[in-house]
Design a protein around this motif. Structure first.
Motif, PDB file in Angstrom:
ATOM      1  N   CYS A  68      13.194   1.003  -9.277  1.00  8.45           N
ATOM      2  CA  CYS A  68      12.458   2.263  -9.304  1.00  8.45           C
ATOM      3  C   CYS A  68      12.939   3.105 -10.479  1.00  8.45           C
ATOM      4  O   CYS A  68      14.057   2.929 -10.969  1.00  8.45           O
ATOM      5  CB  CYS A  68      12.684   3.025  -8.000  1.00  8.45           C
ATOM      6  SG  CYS A  68      11.877   2.268  -6.581  1.00  8.45           S
ATOM      7  N   CYS A  85       8.790   3.508  -4.243  1.00 10.67           N
ATOM      8  CA  CYS A  85       9.856   4.368  -4.756  1.00 10.67           C
ATOM      9  C   CYS A  85       9.724   5.801  -4.245  1.00 10.67           C
ATOM     10  O   CYS A  85      10.421   6.700  -4.702  1.00 10.67           O
ATOM     11  CB  CYS A  85       9.839   4.362  -6.278  1.00 10.67           C
ATOM     12  SG  CYS A  85      10.091   2.724  -6.981  1.00 10.67           S
ATOM     13  N   GLY A  86       8.819   6.043  -3.308  1.00  8.03           N
ATOM     14  CA  GLY A  86       8.573   7.381  -2.787  1.00  8.03           C
ATOM     15  C   GLY A  86       7.175   7.838  -3.179  1.00  8.03           C
ATOM     16  O   GLY A  86       6.631   7.410  -4.194  1.00  8.03           O
ATOM     17  N   GLU A  87       6.602   8.672  -2.377  1.00  8.00           N
ATOM     18  CA  GLU A  87       5.221   9.112  -2.589  1.00  8.00           C
ATOM     19  C   GLU A  87       4.991   9.814  -3.917  1.00  8.00           C
ATOM     20  O   GLU A  87       3.947   9.701  -4.514  1.00  8.00           O
ATOM     21  CB  GLU A  87       4.778  10.034  -1.438  1.00  8.00           C
ATOM     22  CG  GLU A  87       4.619   9.321  -0.120  1.00  8.00           C
ATOM     23  CD  GLU A  87       3.553   8.240  -0.144  1.00  8.00           C
ATOM     24  OE1 GLU A  87       2.514   8.403  -0.830  1.00  8.00           O
ATOM     25  OE2 GLU A  87       3.762   7.213   0.514  1.00  8.00           O
ATOM     26  N   SER A  88       5.994  10.562  -4.415  1.00  9.79           N
ATOM     27  CA  SER A  88       5.785  11.351  -5.635  1.00  9.79           C
ATOM     28  C   SER A  88       6.218  10.613  -6.899  1.00  9.79           C
ATOM     29  O   SER A  88       6.207  11.191  -7.974  1.00  9.79           O
ATOM     30  CB  SER A  88       6.550  12.677  -5.525  1.00  9.79           C
ATOM     31  OG  SER A  88       7.939  12.417  -5.423  1.00  9.79           O
ATOM     32  N   GLU A 143       0.821  -1.206   0.000  1.00 11.01           N
ATOM     33  CA  GLU A 143       0.000   0.000   0.000  1.00 11.01           C
ATOM     34  C   GLU A 143       0.858   1.261   0.000  1.00 11.01           C
ATOM     35  O   GLU A 143       0.404   2.325  -0.351  1.00 11.01           O
ATOM     36  CB  GLU A 143      -0.888   0.121   1.216  1.00 11.01           C
ATOM     37  CG  GLU A 143      -1.754  -0.949   1.775  1.00 11.01           C
ATOM     38  CD  GLU A 143      -1.105  -2.216   2.229  1.00 11.01           C
ATOM     39  OE1 GLU A 143      -0.620  -2.285   3.367  1.00 11.01           O
ATOM     40  OE2 GLU A 143      -1.107  -3.171   1.466  1.00 11.01           O
ATOM     41  N   THR A 144       2.094   1.156   0.459  1.00 14.21           N
ATOM     42  CA  THR A 144       2.971   2.319   0.452  1.00 14.21           C
ATOM     43  C   THR A 144       3.642   2.432  -0.900  1.00 14.21           C
ATOM     44  O   THR A 144       3.695   1.481  -1.661  1.00 14.21           O
ATOM     45  CB  THR A 144       4.053   2.217   1.547  1.00 14.21           C
ATOM     46  OG1 THR A 144       4.900   1.112   1.242  1.00 14.21           O
ATOM     47  CG2 THR A 144       3.439   2.046   2.918  1.00 14.21           C
ATOM     48  N   ALA A 145       4.140   3.592  -1.217  1.00 12.32           N
ATOM     49  CA  ALA A 145       4.815   3.827  -2.484  1.00 12.32           C
ATOM     50  C   ALA A 145       6.250   3.319  -2.383  1.00 12.32           C
ATOM     51  O   ALA A 145       7.044   3.879  -1.640  1.00 12.32           O
ATOM     52  CB  ALA A 145       4.791   5.316  -2.804  1.00 12.32           C
ATOM     53  N   THR A 201       4.637   4.371 -10.094  1.00 10.25           N
ATOM     54  CA  THR A 201       5.172   3.050 -10.397  1.00 10.25           C
ATOM     55  C   THR A 201       4.072   2.187 -11.011  1.00 10.25           C
ATOM     56  O   THR A 201       2.895   2.479 -10.875  1.00 10.25           O
ATOM     57  CB  THR A 201       5.708   2.340  -9.138  1.00 10.25           C
ATOM     58  OG1 THR A 201       4.660   2.203  -8.199  1.00 10.25           O
ATOM     59  CG2 THR A 201       6.868   3.110  -8.528  1.00 10.25           C
TER      60      THR A 201
END
Length: 160
Positions: free
Chosen positions: A78, A35-38, A31-33, A41
């Protein structure tokens, strides 16, 4: 579909978070990103390991992930440019190596600084898949399959 990634490896930072490591870190939920929230993917839900480009020489971190892979793993990259000074190789059967950017040109394996090896990425095991990433500036071929069983050993490169 996995509910969790079994690991996150930050290349070059010597910080690895994988299931079973002595650090005791928990797996990263899908559920988390990863490669980072912004960072957008695609197809990241089955990743066993997620790698991040450092902007420096990524050879050691990527090769370590390829060596430590187990059959059935998916090693995901990523978006970013991964720089290599040596040819990298995969010898573990039934491993998927894939970019998880929104298109193949968001994950680049750049061999412009390569001083060791004839090709960029060599696969010497059966049943592997390399997809959704680009290889550039190799001394020879971008990807090579050698020593796999049969004509191509069931190896798929750049499958859509």
């Amino acid at each position: 579909m996995n509910d969790h990634f079994s690991g996150l490896l930050a290349i070059g930072l010597l910080a690895a978070v994988t299931t079973g490591c002595s650090s005791g870190a928990a797996p990263v939920p899908t559920e988390t990103a990863p490669c980072g929230e912004s960072v957008a993917t695609a197809n990241a839900d089955d990743c066993s390991t997620v790698l991040l480009a450092t902007g420096d020489d990524d050879t050691e971190g990527v090769q370590t992930a390829l060596i430590e892979a187990q059959s059935g793993d998916s090693i995901c990259f990523c978006p970013g440019t991964y720089s290599f000074t040596k040819e990298i190789s995969l010898t573990v059967p039934d491993v998927t190596v894939k970019g998880i950017g929104s298109d193949r040109d968001q994950v680049i394996f750049d061999f412009a600084d390569q001083t060791v090896g004839e090709d960029g990425f060599t696969v010497t095991s059966d049943g592997c898949t390399v997809e959704h990433l680009s290889r550039r500036n190799t001394a020879g071929n971008g990807s090579v399959v050698r020593g796999a069983e049969g004509a191509d050993g069931g190896v798929m490169i750049d499958r859509a």
